[in-house]
Design an enzyme around this catalytic site. Structure first.
Site, PDB file in Angstrom:
ATOM      1  N   ARG A 143      18.312 -55.127  18.210  1.00 46.92           N
ATOM      2  CA  ARG A 143      17.049 -54.519  17.753  1.00 46.92           C
ATOM      3  C   ARG A 143      17.327 -53.174  17.108  1.00 46.92           C
ATOM      4  NH1 ARG A 143      15.496 -57.800  21.928  1.00 46.92           N
ATOM      5  NH2 ARG A 143      14.134 -59.457  21.155  1.00 46.92           N
ATOM      6  N   GLU A 310      12.835 -67.640  25.326  1.00 54.73           N
ATOM      7  CA  GLU A 310      11.741 -67.457  24.370  1.00 54.73           C
ATOM      8  C   GLU A 310      11.955 -68.259  23.087  1.00 54.73           C
ATOM      9  OE1 GLU A 310      10.192 -63.021  25.695  1.00 54.73           O
ATOM     10  OE2 GLU A 310      11.720 -63.149  24.126  1.00 54.73           O
ATOM     11  N   TRP A 376      15.496 -63.626  34.856  1.00 56.97           N
ATOM     12  CA  TRP A 376      14.833 -62.427  34.337  1.00 56.97           C
ATOM     13  C   TRP A 376      13.322 -62.438  34.512  1.00 56.97           C
ATOM     14  CZ3 TRP A 376      11.371 -61.899  30.159  1.00 56.97           C
ATOM     15  CH2 TRP A 376      11.139 -63.057  29.387  1.00 56.97           C
ATOM     16  N   TYR A 401      14.245 -53.905  34.455  1.00 57.91           N
ATOM     17  CA  TYR A 401      14.174 -53.767  32.995  1.00 57.91           C
ATOM     18  C   TYR A 401      14.017 -52.279  32.684  1.00 57.91           C
ATOM     19  CZ  TYR A 401      14.248 -58.474  31.061  1.00 57.91           C
ATOM     20  OH  TYR A 401      14.654 -59.710  30.602  1.00 57.91           O
ATOM     21  N   ASP A 403      13.853 -50.714  29.903  1.00 57.35           N
ATOM     22  CA  ASP A 403      12.995 -50.311  28.796  1.00 57.35           C
ATOM     23  C   ASP A 403      11.553 -50.096  29.278  1.00 57.35           C
ATOM     24  OD1 ASP A 403      13.559 -53.150  29.097  1.00 57.35           O
ATOM     25  OD2 ASP A 403      12.061 -53.515  27.553  1.00 57.35           O
ATOM     26  N   TRP A 451      16.505 -53.355  26.723  1.00 56.01           N
ATOM     27  CA  TRP A 451      16.144 -53.831  25.387  1.00 56.01           C
ATOM     28  C   TRP A 451      15.753 -52.632  24.529  1.00 56.01           C
ATOM     29  CZ3 TRP A 451      17.610 -58.675  24.897  1.00 56.01           C
ATOM     30  CH2 TRP A 451      17.673 -59.476  26.030  1.00 56.01           C
ATOM     31  N   THR A 452      15.983 -52.729  23.226  1.00 55.62           N
ATOM     32  CA  THR A 452      15.924 -51.514  22.401  1.00 55.62           C
ATOM     33  C   THR A 452      14.914 -51.578  21.258  1.00 55.62           C
ATOM     34  OG1 THR A 452      17.758 -52.272  21.007  1.00 55.62           O
ATOM     35  CG2 THR A 452      18.325 -50.939  22.940  1.00 55.62           C
ATOM     36  N   GLU A 453      13.854 -52.372  21.406  1.00 48.89           N
ATOM     37  CA  GLU A 453      12.829 -52.362  20.366  1.00 48.89           C
ATOM     38  C   GLU A 453      12.314 -50.942  20.101  1.00 48.89           C
ATOM     39  OE1 GLU A 453      12.309 -56.519  22.258  1.00 48.89           O
ATOM     40  OE2 GLU A 453      12.937 -54.513  22.851  1.00 48.89           O
TER      41      GLU A 453
END
Length: 536
Positions: A143, A310, A376, A401, A403, A451-453
């Protein structure tokens, strides 16, 4: 001594110390050479001392592999005659060296000596070893790309907290990050996007400039070697069959061409679950076999992560090609089609001496025989897999998580999902109480995921990861003193000293009182959710 993670047993001897100075040397036994080099480099930089190799004398740090100890366990004795550090393996010696560094004080984490420092070690006997064999952290570089130097720094931070698995998320809809020589367009075209959503996908803000980057194969070899010297396994993730729009952009034939004009798909510039997934064709299987052949050459890890999460089935439902494949294979539905896809690579990897690991969606439609599950979406996937005899890595979003937002304050930058405080992470228990003792043996360990959105650079990674990764490191390493609650008050007290270590390392962590002004992102829309996370 305020050690983090907390060791199993510590005996201290009041205010007695061993002086460390110019004459202190390191005697490295067989198998400890990497740790000796690491100690000379890190402690030498911080103190200005050379720590020359010597075999005789009292003023020594003696490193020894002692196979009577547990594999990753160690025994550290500091006496007036010197330091004796023994590990059950080279890894055990290295983890003991991390403890030795903490004993020297926060300034041992600096890269150059400060004037007037006096270096000494408290006299002590420490016996220690990890609770879990898999103590992991995942970093998403798809991301937002993390340049190589940032990855190496992140690995050092994992090692400082006795984490031994670096899960490297290398592909997604928003970018492909590893050079594949037989498929050069993956990085030529798939590694960058024209713009990037700034904030959550509902945000009206955009960063209107290209974003991207990738690691050459030599970069990857360097990262893997760097981690190996620190006894950290690098587990690569190439996401299939969902999260694949960057690959489809580079090679449109990988997508469901009978449903969508795949040639018109860009590298995705926003966030969420993407409908464009790989087609279940022989062309796609051969393509990814080629990708994984190069991945196996680069990554010696036993485990190879294939994602599997997903994956919307809408295109497969509408695709004559996918429906024909379902009929040809005698499958019941699209879930079983995804299971067939994952099973293919489970067999392919097993034939090459590797093990497939995937997110818990790989349970849907039937789990591949050799697969390990990254649980997860809560504990349920891990419980189901362990009861079926499959190995599990527990990483439920409700607990680990990173993030997710750290408070419900209005100054929390780009707040995502539920509040997960330092204490919440510290109280996480990786082994579900519903499992029997035999079933619980399938829990290989635990992992925190980042996660790096909305985490666009190393500074933001620091803020989201720390200090919560310190708490997670103790969860993964330290045995519970007794069944039930951990002692958070004691951990919080020890963190007072540990914050000074993080300061010395230059980590831009979240302060206990909240974000500093430059850590805030006023006006950038997040996605906060109210109440406790489900199944927390």
């Amino acid at each position: 001594m305020d050690l983090i993670p907390a060791p199993r047993s510590v005996a201290s001897y009041g205010d007695q110390y061993l002086a460390v100075g110019e004459d202190t040397g390191i005697a490295a036994g067989a198998g400890t050479e990497d740790t000796a080099r690491w100690l000379r480099a890190t402690l030498g930089a911080a103190t200005g001392f050379s720590f020359d190799a010597r075999r005789e004398g009292d003023d020594l740090v003696r490193l020894t592999v002692d196979d009577t100890l547990p594999t990753e366990g160690y025994r550290l004795s500091v006496t007036p005659r010197g330091v004796d550090l023994r590990g059950g393996s080279p890894a055990g010696v290295f983890w003991g060296a991390q403890t030795l560094r903490q004993l020297l004080g926060p300034d041992a984490f600096r890269r150059a000596p400060l004037p007037g420092r006096v270096w000494r070690l408290p006299l002590t006997d420490i016996e220690d070893g990890p609770r879990f064999g898999w103590r992991g952290a995942m970093l998403d570089v798809a991301r937002h790309f993390m340049p190589k130097d940032g990855v190496l720094r992140f690995i050092d931070l994992l090692a400082a907290h006795k984490l031994n698995v670096f899960h490297f998320h290398l592909s997604d809809d928003q970018g492909w990050r590893v050079e594949i020589k037989r498929h050069p367009k993956l990085t030529e075209d798939g590694s960058w996007r024209t713009r990037t959503k700034y904030g959550h996908r509902a945000s009206e803000l955009w960063e209107d400039k290209p974003h991207g980057g990738f690691y050459t194969q030599d970069d990857i070899r360097e990262i893997v070697a760097y981690a190996h010297a620190r006894h950290i396994a690098v587990v690569p993730e190439i996401d299939i069959p969902g999260h694949s729009q960057a690959a489809i952009h580079a090679y449109p034939e990988l997508g469901n061409t009978d449903v969508v004009d795949t040639a018109a798909l860009p590298v995705w510039d926003t966030w969420g679950v993407n409908p464009n997934v790989l087609a279940p064709t022989e062309t796609v299987l051969r393509f990814y076999e080629g990708v994984f052949e190069e991945i196996l050459e680069l990554f010696p890890s036993t485990f190879i992560h294939v994602g599997g999460d997903e994956c919307p089935k809408d295109q497969w439902k509408a695709s004559p090609t996918a429906q024909a494949r379902i009929a040809e294979l005698g499958l019941k539905d699209e879930d079983e089609l995804q299971s067939w896809f994952i099973r293919h690579f489970d067999t392919w990897l097993s034939e090459r001496g590797r093990r497939l690991v995937g997110w818990d969606e790989i349970l849907e439609g039937g789990l591949a025989p050799g697969a390990t599950v990254s649980s997860w979406r809560g504990y349920e996937g891990g419980i189901t897999a362990a009861r079926a005899g499959h190995d599990v890595v527990m990483c439920p979003l409700q607990q680990v998580y990173l993030d997710y937002r750290q408070s419900d304050g209005p100054d929390e930058p780009v707040p995502i999902a539920y509040v997960r405080t330092l204490e919440d992470v510290y109280r996480f228990e990786p082994v579900p109480p519903q499992l029997t003792a035999d079933e619980a043996r399938h829990v290989l360990g635990t992992q925190a995921n980042l996660w790096t959105e909305v985490t666009e650079n190393a500074q933001r990674v620091d803020y989201q990861a720390f200090p919560r990764l310190c708490a997670f490191g103790e969860v993964a390493w330290s045995e519970l003193p007794e069944p039930g609650e951990r002692d958070y008050a004691d951990f919080e007290r020890r963190m007072t000293a540990h914050y000074r270590r993080l300061d010395a390392l230059g980590v831009d962590y979240r302060r206990p009182g909240g974000p500093l002004p430059w850590q805030q992102r006023p006006g950038v829309l997040g996605r906060p959710l109210e109440g406790p996370p489900p199944n927390a």
